[in-house]
Design a protein around this motif. Structure first.
Motif, PDB file in Angstrom:
ATOM      1  N   UNK A  29       0.817  -1.206   0.000  1.00  0.00           N
ATOM      2  CA  UNK A  29       0.000   0.000   0.000  1.00  0.00           C
ATOM      3  C   UNK A  29       0.856   1.265   0.000  1.00  0.00           C
ATOM      4  N   UNK A  30       2.078   1.131   0.520  1.00  0.00           N
ATOM      5  CA  UNK A  30       2.965   2.285   0.539  1.00  0.00           C
ATOM      6  C   UNK A  30       3.582   2.562  -0.829  1.00  0.00           C
ATOM      7  N   UNK A  31       3.592   1.560  -1.721  1.00  0.00           N
ATOM      8  CA  UNK A  31       4.155   1.743  -3.061  1.00  0.00           C
ATOM      9  C   UNK A  31       3.227   2.589  -3.928  1.00  0.00           C
ATOM     10  N   UNK A  32       3.783   3.351  -4.882  1.00  0.00           N
ATOM     11  CA  UNK A  32       2.926   4.088  -5.815  1.00  0.00           C
ATOM     12  C   UNK A  32       2.205   3.119  -6.745  1.00  0.00           C
ATOM     13  N   UNK A  33       1.146   3.575  -7.385  1.00  0.00           N
ATOM     14  CA  UNK A  33       0.366   2.721  -8.297  1.00  0.00           C
ATOM     15  C   UNK A  33       0.116   3.446  -9.614  1.00  0.00           C
ATOM     16  N   UNK A  34      -0.058   2.647 -10.671  1.00  0.00           N
ATOM     17  CA  UNK A  34      -0.430   3.173 -11.993  1.00  0.00           C
ATOM     18  C   UNK A  34      -1.604   2.347 -12.495  1.00  0.00           C
ATOM     19  N   UNK A  35      -2.596   3.013 -13.060  1.00  0.00           N
ATOM     20  CA  UNK A  35      -3.719   2.305 -13.676  1.00  0.00           C
ATOM     21  C   UNK A  35      -4.120   3.028 -14.953  1.00  0.00           C
ATOM     22  N   UNK A  36      -4.734   2.286 -15.895  1.00  0.00           N
ATOM     23  CA  UNK A  36      -5.236   2.877 -17.126  1.00  0.00           C
ATOM     24  C   UNK A  36      -6.672   3.323 -16.913  1.00  0.00           C
ATOM     25  N   UNK A  37      -7.034   4.422 -17.566  1.00  0.00           N
ATOM     26  CA  UNK A  37      -8.397   4.941 -17.431  1.00  0.00           C
ATOM     27  C   UNK A  37      -8.942   5.304 -18.799  1.00  0.00           C
ATOM     28  N   UNK A  58      -4.092   6.525 -24.639  1.00  0.00           N
ATOM     29  CA  UNK A  58      -3.897   5.768 -23.403  1.00  0.00           C
ATOM     30  C   UNK A  58      -3.709   6.756 -22.263  1.00  0.00           C
ATOM     31  N   UNK A  59      -4.619   6.713 -21.288  1.00  0.00           N
ATOM     32  CA  UNK A  59      -4.537   7.613 -20.140  1.00  0.00           C
ATOM     33  C   UNK A  59      -4.105   6.826 -18.912  1.00  0.00           C
ATOM     34  N   UNK A  60      -3.088   7.328 -18.228  1.00  0.00           N
ATOM     35  CA  UNK A  60      -2.659   6.690 -16.984  1.00  0.00           C
ATOM     36  C   UNK A  60      -2.944   7.620 -15.819  1.00  0.00           C
ATOM     37  N   UNK A  61      -3.279   6.997 -14.702  1.00  0.00           N
ATOM     38  CA  UNK A  61      -3.439   7.721 -13.436  1.00  0.00           C
ATOM     39  C   UNK A  61      -2.463   7.107 -12.444  1.00  0.00           C
ATOM     40  N   UNK A  62      -1.509   7.890 -11.988  1.00  0.00           N
ATOM     41  CA  UNK A  62      -0.512   7.422 -11.017  1.00  0.00           C
ATOM     42  C   UNK A  62      -0.800   8.077  -9.670  1.00  0.00           C
ATOM     43  N   UNK A 120       7.839   6.860 -10.175  1.00  0.00           N
ATOM     44  CA  UNK A 120       8.769   6.611  -9.069  1.00  0.00           C
ATOM     45  C   UNK A 120       8.562   7.664  -7.998  1.00  0.00           C
ATOM     46  N   UNK A 121       8.536   7.216  -6.709  1.00  0.00           N
ATOM     47  CA  UNK A 121       8.346   8.193  -5.641  1.00  0.00           C
ATOM     48  C   UNK A 121       9.692   8.655  -5.076  1.00  0.00           C
ATOM     49  N   UNK A 122       9.635   9.545  -4.083  1.00  0.00           N
ATOM     50  CA  UNK A 122      10.858  10.147  -3.532  1.00  0.00           C
ATOM     51  C   UNK A 122      11.745   9.147  -2.818  1.00  0.00           C
ATOM     52  N   UNK A 123      11.149   7.983  -2.429  1.00  0.00           N
ATOM     53  CA  UNK A 123      11.934   6.951  -1.760  1.00  0.00           C
ATOM     54  C   UNK A 123      12.508   5.928  -2.735  1.00  0.00           C
ATOM     55  N   UNK A 124      12.277   6.146  -4.047  1.00  0.00           N
ATOM     56  CA  UNK A 124      12.802   5.236  -5.049  1.00  0.00           C
ATOM     57  C   UNK A 124      11.911   4.064  -5.367  1.00  0.00           C
ATOM     58  N   UNK A 125      10.733   3.996  -4.731  1.00  0.00           N
ATOM     59  CA  UNK A 125       9.794   2.926  -5.049  1.00  0.00           C
ATOM     60  C   UNK A 125       9.065   3.286  -6.339  1.00  0.00           C
ATOM     61  N   UNK A 126       8.803   2.250  -7.166  1.00  0.00           N
ATOM     62  CA  UNK A 126       8.206   2.544  -8.470  1.00  0.00           C
ATOM     63  C   UNK A 126       7.111   1.558  -8.827  1.00  0.00           C
ATOM     64  N   UNK A 127       6.326   1.937  -9.809  1.00  0.00           N
ATOM     65  CA  UNK A 127       5.278   1.085 -10.368  1.00  0.00           C
ATOM     66  C   UNK A 127       5.314   1.245 -11.882  1.00  0.00           C
ATOM     67  N   UNK A 128       5.081   0.151 -12.617  1.00  0.00           N
ATOM     68  CA  UNK A 128       5.146   0.167 -14.078  1.00  0.00           C
ATOM     69  C   UNK A 128       3.900  -0.470 -14.669  1.00  0.00           C
ATOM     70  N   UNK A 129       3.442   0.099 -15.787  1.00  0.00           N
ATOM     71  CA  UNK A 129       2.271  -0.426 -16.476  1.00  0.00           C
ATOM     72  C   UNK A 129       2.561  -0.406 -17.980  1.00  0.00           C
ATOM     73  N   UNK A 130       2.253  -1.501 -18.665  1.00  0.00           N
ATOM     74  CA  UNK A 130       2.486  -1.559 -20.113  1.00  0.00           C
ATOM     75  C   UNK A 130       1.199  -1.898 -20.848  1.00  0.00           C
TER      76      UNK A 130
END
Length: 296
Positions: A29-37, A58-62, A120-130
Motif C-alpha cells: 500500500x505504501x508503493x505508488x500505483x499506476x492504472x489505465x483509465x 492511453x490515459x494513466x493515473x498514477x 517513481x516516488x521520492x523513496x525510489x519505489x516505483x510502479x510500471x504499467x504496459x
C-alpha cells in the motif's frame, strides 16, 4: 497442560503469519500505483489489436502509496521492433506529486507497438504499467505493374505489352490495339486499331488488317497524388477508375472512346486494350513523341 502449551504455540504461529501478511500488505500500500483509465472514444485500457494507422489514446493515473512518499519521476517509452524511444522523462512538480495524469496520443503504424509507463516516488519505489498494440492483418493486395511507354514515330502501335512498329503490327494485327500519331488538326493522338479500318479515320481506309484490334479511351478525374498512391494499392482500383471515366469524344465521324485527341502533359487517361484496364499519365508530348507512365 500440554493442550494449553500447544494452543499457545499455534497462537504464536498464527500471530506471526498475520503480522507478516499485514506487513506485506502495508508495504504494498505504501508503493505508488499506476492504472489505465478510459476517457471516451479512442482510449484503450488493455492490450488490443487495431487497424494500421489508427490513432490510439492511453490515459494513466498514477498515485502515491497510502501514507507513502510523494511522486517524483515519470517516464513513458514506446518500443517498436526492438527499439525503445523515450516519450517523457520528467521530474514532477508539487502540483502532481500525489496524483499524476498523463495521456498518450499517437498512430500505430508498426507491429507490435508497446507503451510502458513508470512512476517513481521520492523513496525510489516505483510502479510500471504496459500496454501492447498489434496491427490487424489486412487483406492481401495485388499491386499494379508500373511501366513507361515511349512513342517516337507516327507509325508505331501498342500490342498490349510494348510499343511496336508498323511492320511488326501487320504480322499480328489483332493485338495492335491502338496507334499513336500527331497531326496539325488533332495534335497528339491515340486511335483504336479497329477505327483505322473505318471511314472515320480515312475516306479510303488503308489499315484494314487492324479491323479486329479494339481499344477504348476514357478521360479520368483523378489527381497525381491518387495516381502515385495507386502504385501501392490493389490493382482493382484501376478498374474502378476506368469504369468511372468518360468516353473520349473526338468528332462526329468517330464513335466516343475510339480516339483520344490533343493529349497534354499531366492528363490522365483510362485505356482498355484487349480487355485489360490501363491507367495512363501523359508525362511528355511533342510533335514527334509521346510518353506515358502506365499502371495495369
Amino acid at each position: 497442560m500440554k493442550s494449553i502449551k500447544l494452543s499457545l504455540v499455534l497462537f504464536a504461529i498464527i500471530a506471526t503469519i498475520f503480522v507478516g501478511c499485514s506487513k506485506d500488505n502495508e508495504e504494498k500500500q505504501l508503493n505508488p500505483t499506476i492504472s489505465f483509465a478510459s476517457d471516451g472514444p479512442g482510449f484503450y485500457v488493455s492490450d488490443a489489436s487495431v487497424d494500421s494507422g489508427v490513432t490510439v489514446k492511453v490515459k494513466i493515473i498514477a498515485q502515491k502509496g497510502k501514507d507513502g512518499a510523494k511522486l517524483k519521476m515519470f517516464k513513458a517509452t514506446k518500443t517498436v521492433t526492438g527499439a525503445t524511444e523515450t516519450l517523457v522523462d520528467s521530474t514532477l512538480t508539487s502540483a502532481s506529486d500525489e496524483t499524476f495524469n498523463y495521456t498518450y496520443t499517437g498512430a500505430i503504424v508498426t507491429n507490435p507497438t508497446t507503451l510502458t509507463f513508470t512512476i517513481t516516488d521520492k523513496d525510489g519505489k516505483s510502479a510500471t504499467k504496459t500496454i501492447k498494440f498489434t496491427i490487424n492483418a489486412g487483406p492481401t493486395i495485388t499491386k499494379p505493374t508500373v511501366t513507361t511507354l515511349n512513342f517516337t514515330s507516327t507509325l508505331v502501335f501498342f500490342n498490349g505489352s510494348s510499343v511496336i512498329d508498323t511492320t511488326t503490327a501487320k504480322s499480328s494485327p489483332s493485338t495492335a490495339y491502338f496507334r499513336y500519331f500527331n497531326s496539325t488538326s488533332t495534335g497528339t493522338t491515340l486511335i483504336s486499331g479497329a477505327q483505322l479500318a473505318t471511314a472515320g479515320y480515312s475516306s479510303t481506309p488503308i489499315y484494314a488488317p487492324w479491323a479486329t484490334a479494339s481499344a477504348e479511351f476514357r478521360t479520368l478525374s483523378i489527381t497525381d497524388s491518387e495516381f502515385q498512391a495507386a502504385k501501392n494499392q490493389d490493382k482493382a482500383q484501376l478498374v474502378t477508375w476506368f469504369n468511372a471515366g468518360t468516353k473520349t469524344v473526338a468528332d462526329s465521324n468517330n464513335p466516343a472512346g475510339t480516339r483520344a485527341n490533343n493529349l497534354a502533359s499531366g492528363q490522365f487517361l483510362g485505356i482498355d486494350a484487349g480487355g485489360i484496364k490501363w491507367i495512363a499519365k501523359v508525362t511528355a508530348t511533342s510533335q514527334t513523341s509521346l510518353s506515358l507512365e502506365v499502371l495495369y
